[in-house]
Scaffold this active site. Structure first.
Site, PDB file in Angstrom:
ATOM      1  N   THR A  31       0.830  -1.198   0.000  1.00  0.00           N
ATOM      2  CA  THR A  31       0.000   0.000   0.000  1.00  0.00           C
ATOM      3  C   THR A  31       0.865   1.248   0.000  1.00  0.00           C
ATOM      4  O   THR A  31       2.008   1.222   0.470  1.00  0.00           O
ATOM      5  CB  THR A  31      -0.909   0.018   1.248  1.00  0.00           C
ATOM      6  N   ASP A  32       0.304   2.349  -0.493  1.00  0.00           N
ATOM      7  CA  ASP A  32       1.030   3.621  -0.452  1.00  0.00           C
ATOM      8  C   ASP A  32       1.225   4.116   0.981  1.00  0.00           C
ATOM      9  O   ASP A  32       2.077   4.969   1.251  1.00  0.00           O
ATOM     10  CB  ASP A  32       0.320   4.692  -1.292  1.00  0.00           C
ATOM     11  N   GLU A  33       0.483   3.561   1.926  1.00  0.00           N
ATOM     12  CA  GLU A  33       0.578   4.009   3.315  1.00  0.00           C
ATOM     13  C   GLU A  33       1.932   3.686   3.957  1.00  0.00           C
ATOM     14  O   GLU A  33       2.291   4.282   4.979  1.00  0.00           O
ATOM     15  CB  GLU A  33      -0.544   3.402   4.159  1.00  0.00           C
ATOM     16  N   TYR A  58      -1.703  -0.282  11.029  1.00  0.00           N
ATOM     17  CA  TYR A  58      -2.000  -1.025   9.800  1.00  0.00           C
ATOM     18  C   TYR A  58      -0.851  -0.895   8.805  1.00  0.00           C
ATOM     19  O   TYR A  58      -0.339  -1.898   8.275  1.00  0.00           O
ATOM     20  CB  TYR A  58      -3.292  -0.511   9.173  1.00  0.00           C
ATOM     21  N   LYS A  62       1.935  -3.669   7.101  1.00  0.00           N
ATOM     22  CA  LYS A  62       2.163  -3.826   5.658  1.00  0.00           C
ATOM     23  C   LYS A  62       3.647  -3.652   5.327  1.00  0.00           C
ATOM     24  O   LYS A  62       4.192  -4.377   4.488  1.00  0.00           O
ATOM     25  CB  LYS A  62       1.323  -2.808   4.881  1.00  0.00           C
TER      26      LYS A  62
END
Length: 262
Positions: A31-33, A58, A62
Protein backbone atom coordinates in the site's frame (compact mmCIF):
# COMPACT_ATOMS: atom_id res chain seq x y z
CA UNK A 1 -6.12 -8.54 13.18
CA UNK A 2 -3.77 -6.45 11.05
CA UNK A 3 -0.74 -8.31 12.36
CA UNK A 4 -2.28 -11.73 11.78
CA UNK A 5 -3.52 -11.00 8.26
CA UNK A 6 -0.68 -8.87 6.96
CA UNK A 7 2.41 -10.42 8.55
CA UNK A 8 1.54 -13.99 9.49
CA UNK A 9 -0.69 -14.36 6.42
CA UNK A 10 2.08 -13.15 4.12
CA UNK A 11 4.56 -15.49 5.82
CA UNK A 12 2.26 -18.49 5.20
CA UNK A 13 1.96 -17.58 1.50
CA UNK A 14 5.72 -17.12 1.16
CA UNK A 15 6.41 -20.52 2.74
CA UNK A 16 3.91 -22.16 0.39
CA UNK A 17 5.37 -20.41 -2.65
CA UNK A 18 8.92 -21.31 -1.62
CA UNK A 19 8.00 -24.99 -1.75
CA UNK A 20 6.37 -24.75 -5.19
CA UNK A 21 9.06 -25.08 -7.89
CA UNK A 22 6.73 -23.89 -10.69
CA UNK A 23 6.22 -20.40 -9.20
CA UNK A 24 7.33 -17.80 -11.76
CA UNK A 25 6.16 -14.64 -10.01
CA UNK A 26 5.12 -13.81 -6.44
CA UNK A 27 3.28 -10.47 -6.57
CA UNK A 28 2.97 -8.93 -3.12
CA UNK A 29 0.29 -6.24 -2.88
CA UNK A 30 1.30 -3.57 -0.41
CA UNK A 31 0.00 0.00 0.00
CA UNK A 32 1.03 3.62 -0.45
CA UNK A 33 0.58 4.01 3.32
CA UNK A 34 3.98 2.40 3.99
CA UNK A 35 5.66 5.65 2.89
CA UNK A 36 3.94 7.56 5.65
CA UNK A 37 2.00 10.77 5.56
CA UNK A 38 2.60 13.54 3.04
CA UNK A 39 3.25 16.32 5.55
CA UNK A 40 1.64 19.04 3.45
CA UNK A 41 0.34 19.67 -0.05
CA UNK A 42 3.79 20.70 -1.25
CA UNK A 43 5.28 17.26 -0.51
CA UNK A 44 6.73 15.77 -3.69
CA UNK A 45 5.33 12.40 -4.83
CA UNK A 46 7.31 9.53 -3.32
CA UNK A 47 9.10 7.07 -5.58
CA UNK A 48 9.88 3.43 -4.86
CA UNK A 49 13.24 4.23 -3.24
CA UNK A 50 11.73 6.51 -0.60
CA UNK A 51 12.31 5.47 3.01
CA UNK A 52 9.35 3.70 4.64
CA UNK A 53 7.86 5.73 7.51
CA UNK A 54 4.44 4.20 8.32
CA UNK A 55 2.47 6.32 10.76
CA UNK A 56 -0.23 3.88 11.88
CA UNK A 57 -0.35 0.22 13.00
CA UNK A 58 -2.00 -1.03 9.80
CA UNK A 59 0.65 0.56 7.58
CA UNK A 60 3.40 -0.72 9.89
CA UNK A 61 2.23 -4.31 9.43
CA UNK A 62 2.16 -3.83 5.66
CA UNK A 63 5.74 -2.52 5.79
CA UNK A 64 6.72 -5.50 7.94
CA UNK A 65 5.22 -7.87 5.38
CA UNK A 66 7.31 -6.21 2.67
CA UNK A 67 10.50 -6.99 4.56
CA UNK A 68 9.45 -10.63 4.79
CA UNK A 69 8.89 -10.70 1.04
CA UNK A 70 12.31 -9.17 0.37
CA UNK A 71 13.96 -11.68 2.70
CA UNK A 72 12.44 -14.63 0.83
CA UNK A 73 13.79 -13.28 -2.43
CA UNK A 74 17.26 -12.82 -0.98
CA UNK A 75 17.38 -16.05 1.00
CA UNK A 76 15.48 -18.44 -1.27
CA UNK A 77 15.52 -16.64 -4.65
CA UNK A 78 11.72 -16.50 -4.67
CA UNK A 79 10.78 -14.37 -7.72
CA UNK A 80 9.08 -11.54 -5.82
CA UNK A 81 7.68 -8.22 -6.99
CA UNK A 82 6.08 -5.66 -4.65
CA UNK A 83 3.36 -3.16 -5.56
CA UNK A 84 2.33 -0.08 -3.57
CA UNK A 85 -0.99 1.31 -4.67
CA UNK A 86 -3.45 4.12 -4.12
CA UNK A 87 -7.02 3.60 -2.90
CA UNK A 88 -9.09 1.33 -5.16
CA UNK A 89 -12.80 1.89 -5.78
CA UNK A 90 -15.51 0.49 -8.03
CA UNK A 91 -18.38 -2.03 -8.14
CA UNK A 92 -18.51 -4.92 -5.65
CA UNK A 93 -16.46 -3.14 -2.97
CA UNK A 94 -17.80 -3.84 0.53
CA UNK A 95 -19.62 -0.78 1.93
CA UNK A 96 -17.27 -0.15 4.86
CA UNK A 97 -14.96 1.70 2.42
CA UNK A 98 -15.41 5.41 1.77
CA UNK A 99 -17.05 5.60 -1.66
CA UNK A 100 -19.45 2.64 -1.32
CA UNK A 101 -20.22 3.73 2.25
CA UNK A 102 -21.16 7.26 1.23
CA UNK A 103 -23.10 5.93 -1.77
CA UNK A 104 -25.13 3.51 0.34
CA UNK A 105 -25.77 6.12 3.02
CA UNK A 106 -27.17 8.49 0.40
CA UNK A 107 -29.24 5.78 -1.29
CA UNK A 108 -30.88 5.16 2.10
CA UNK A 109 -31.67 8.83 2.61
CA UNK A 110 -28.95 9.19 5.25
CA UNK A 111 -26.34 11.92 5.44
CA UNK A 112 -22.73 10.95 4.77
CA UNK A 113 -20.50 10.84 7.87
CA UNK A 114 -17.26 12.74 7.26
CA UNK A 115 -14.39 12.18 9.67
CA UNK A 116 -12.83 15.36 11.01
CA UNK A 117 -13.24 18.36 8.73
CA UNK A 118 -13.10 16.31 5.51
CA UNK A 119 -9.86 17.89 4.28
CA UNK A 120 -7.84 14.66 4.23
CA UNK A 121 -7.14 13.65 0.64
CA UNK A 122 -6.77 10.29 -1.04
CA UNK A 123 -5.90 9.34 -4.60
CA UNK A 124 -8.56 7.03 -6.00
CA UNK A 125 -8.02 4.51 -8.81
CA UNK A 126 -10.87 2.71 -10.55
CA UNK A 127 -10.69 -1.06 -10.15
CA UNK A 128 -10.32 -1.78 -13.89
CA UNK A 129 -7.23 0.44 -14.06
CA UNK A 130 -5.74 -1.38 -11.07
CA UNK A 131 -6.43 -4.78 -12.64
CA UNK A 132 -4.64 -3.68 -15.81
CA UNK A 133 -1.70 -2.46 -13.73
CA UNK A 134 -1.33 -5.91 -12.15
CA UNK A 135 -1.52 -7.52 -15.57
CA UNK A 136 1.28 -5.28 -16.85
CA UNK A 137 3.43 -5.89 -13.75
CA UNK A 138 2.88 -9.66 -13.89
CA UNK A 139 4.02 -9.93 -17.50
CA UNK A 140 6.50 -7.06 -17.81
CA UNK A 141 7.69 -6.25 -14.28
CA UNK A 142 11.15 -7.25 -13.15
CA UNK A 143 11.75 -9.60 -10.24
CA UNK A 144 13.01 -7.87 -7.08
CA UNK A 145 11.52 -4.56 -8.20
CA UNK A 146 8.84 -2.42 -6.53
CA UNK A 147 6.15 -0.59 -8.52
CA UNK A 148 3.92 2.25 -7.36
CA UNK A 149 0.37 2.13 -8.76
CA UNK A 150 -0.92 5.69 -8.58
CA UNK A 151 -3.45 7.84 -10.36
CA UNK A 152 -4.28 11.50 -10.85
CA UNK A 153 -7.45 11.75 -8.75
CA UNK A 154 -6.24 13.17 -5.43
CA UNK A 155 -9.46 14.40 -3.84
CA UNK A 156 -10.42 15.68 -0.36
CA UNK A 157 -12.97 13.46 1.33
CA UNK A 158 -15.44 16.34 1.49
CA UNK A 159 -15.23 16.69 -2.28
CA UNK A 160 -15.82 12.96 -2.68
CA UNK A 161 -19.03 13.42 -0.69
CA UNK A 162 -20.12 16.40 -2.79
CA UNK A 163 -19.34 14.59 -6.04
CA UNK A 164 -21.45 11.59 -5.00
CA UNK A 165 -24.31 13.85 -3.96
CA UNK A 166 -24.13 15.50 -7.39
CA UNK A 167 -23.97 12.17 -9.27
CA UNK A 168 -27.10 11.07 -7.39
CA UNK A 169 -28.89 14.32 -8.29
CA UNK A 170 -29.20 15.54 -4.69
CA UNK A 171 -27.34 18.86 -4.98
CA UNK A 172 -30.28 20.82 -3.62
CA UNK A 173 -29.94 18.95 -0.30
CA UNK A 174 -26.13 19.04 -0.06
CA UNK A 175 -25.96 20.94 3.25
CA UNK A 176 -28.24 18.52 5.06
CA UNK A 177 -26.60 15.43 3.52
CA UNK A 178 -23.14 16.07 5.01
CA UNK A 179 -22.51 15.40 8.71
CA UNK A 180 -19.12 15.92 10.34
CA UNK A 181 -18.14 13.38 13.01
CA UNK A 182 -15.09 12.91 15.22
CA UNK A 183 -11.94 11.96 13.36
CA UNK A 184 -10.31 8.53 13.46
CA UNK A 185 -7.42 7.93 15.84
CA UNK A 186 -5.06 7.94 12.86
CA UNK A 187 -6.07 9.64 9.65
CA UNK A 188 -3.08 10.84 7.64
CA UNK A 189 -3.42 14.05 5.64
CA UNK A 190 -2.48 12.50 2.29
CA UNK A 191 -0.41 9.87 0.50
CA UNK A 192 1.36 10.90 -2.68
CA UNK A 193 3.31 8.53 -4.95
CA UNK A 194 5.21 8.72 -8.22
CA UNK A 195 4.24 6.01 -10.74
CA UNK A 196 6.76 6.84 -13.50
CA UNK A 197 8.32 3.40 -13.23
CA UNK A 198 4.98 1.71 -13.99
CA UNK A 199 4.24 4.16 -16.81
CA UNK A 200 7.52 3.12 -18.41
CA UNK A 201 6.12 -0.43 -18.67
CA UNK A 202 3.21 0.96 -20.72
CA UNK A 203 0.48 1.39 -18.11
CA UNK A 204 -1.62 4.52 -17.78
CA UNK A 205 -4.82 5.43 -15.99
CA UNK A 206 -7.77 5.25 -18.42
CA UNK A 207 -10.94 5.69 -16.36
CA UNK A 208 -11.66 9.29 -15.36
CA UNK A 209 -12.89 10.14 -11.87
CA UNK A 210 -16.27 11.21 -13.25
CA UNK A 211 -16.74 8.06 -15.33
CA UNK A 212 -15.60 5.78 -12.53
CA UNK A 213 -17.91 7.36 -9.98
CA UNK A 214 -20.90 7.09 -12.31
CA UNK A 215 -20.27 3.39 -13.02
CA UNK A 216 -19.78 2.72 -9.31
CA UNK A 217 -22.96 4.51 -8.23
CA UNK A 218 -24.98 2.77 -10.96
CA UNK A 219 -23.81 -0.62 -9.70
CA UNK A 220 -24.78 0.09 -6.09
CA UNK A 221 -28.16 1.46 -7.15
CA UNK A 222 -28.91 -1.87 -8.80
CA UNK A 223 -26.97 -4.41 -6.76
CA UNK A 224 -26.37 -3.20 -3.19
CA UNK A 225 -29.13 -5.52 -1.94
CA UNK A 226 -26.78 -8.46 -2.53
CA UNK A 227 -24.86 -7.64 0.65
CA UNK A 228 -27.78 -8.22 2.97
CA UNK A 229 -27.91 -6.13 6.11
CA UNK A 230 -25.02 -3.65 5.95
CA UNK A 231 -26.25 -1.17 8.56
CA UNK A 232 -23.27 -1.90 10.84
CA UNK A 233 -20.92 -0.88 8.02
CA UNK A 234 -22.68 2.45 7.51
CA UNK A 235 -22.27 3.87 11.02
CA UNK A 236 -19.72 6.65 11.47
CA UNK A 237 -17.19 4.47 13.30
CA UNK A 238 -17.76 0.72 12.67
CA UNK A 239 -16.44 -1.52 15.43
CA UNK A 240 -13.88 -4.16 14.49
CA UNK A 241 -15.64 -7.49 14.14
CA UNK A 242 -19.13 -6.03 13.90
CA UNK A 243 -19.21 -5.76 10.10
CA UNK A 244 -19.78 -9.15 8.52
CA UNK A 245 -22.20 -8.56 5.67
CA UNK A 246 -23.73 -11.98 6.34
CA UNK A 247 -26.86 -10.95 8.21
CA UNK A 248 -29.82 -11.42 5.90
CA UNK A 249 -32.47 -9.91 8.14
CA UNK A 250 -35.34 -7.53 7.53
CA UNK A 251 -33.24 -4.81 5.90
CA UNK A 252 -32.09 -7.24 3.21
CA UNK A 253 -35.62 -8.56 2.62
CA UNK A 254 -37.04 -5.07 2.26
CA UNK A 255 -34.28 -3.96 -0.10
CA UNK A 256 -34.56 -7.11 -2.19
CA UNK A 257 -38.31 -6.59 -2.62
CA UNK A 258 -37.72 -2.95 -3.53
CA UNK A 259 -35.15 -3.95 -6.13
CA UNK A 260 -37.39 -6.51 -7.79
CA UNK A 261 -40.33 -4.10 -7.68
CA UNK A 262 -38.39 -1.59 -9.76
Amino acid sequence: NFTTANIYGTHVLLESAKNCPSIKRFIHVSTDEVYGEGEDFETAPMNEEHVLEPTNPYAATKAGAEFLVKSYHRSFKLPCIITRGNNVYGPHQFPEKLIPKFTNQLLRGQSVTLHGNGSNTRNFLYVDDVARAFDVILHMGQVEHIYNIGGENETPNIQVAKDLIRVLGMEDKEDELITFVSDRKFNDLRYTINSTKLHELGWKEEISWEEGLQMTVNWYKNCAYRYGNIEDALVAHPRIGSVTGSDTGSTFDAEKKLHHKH
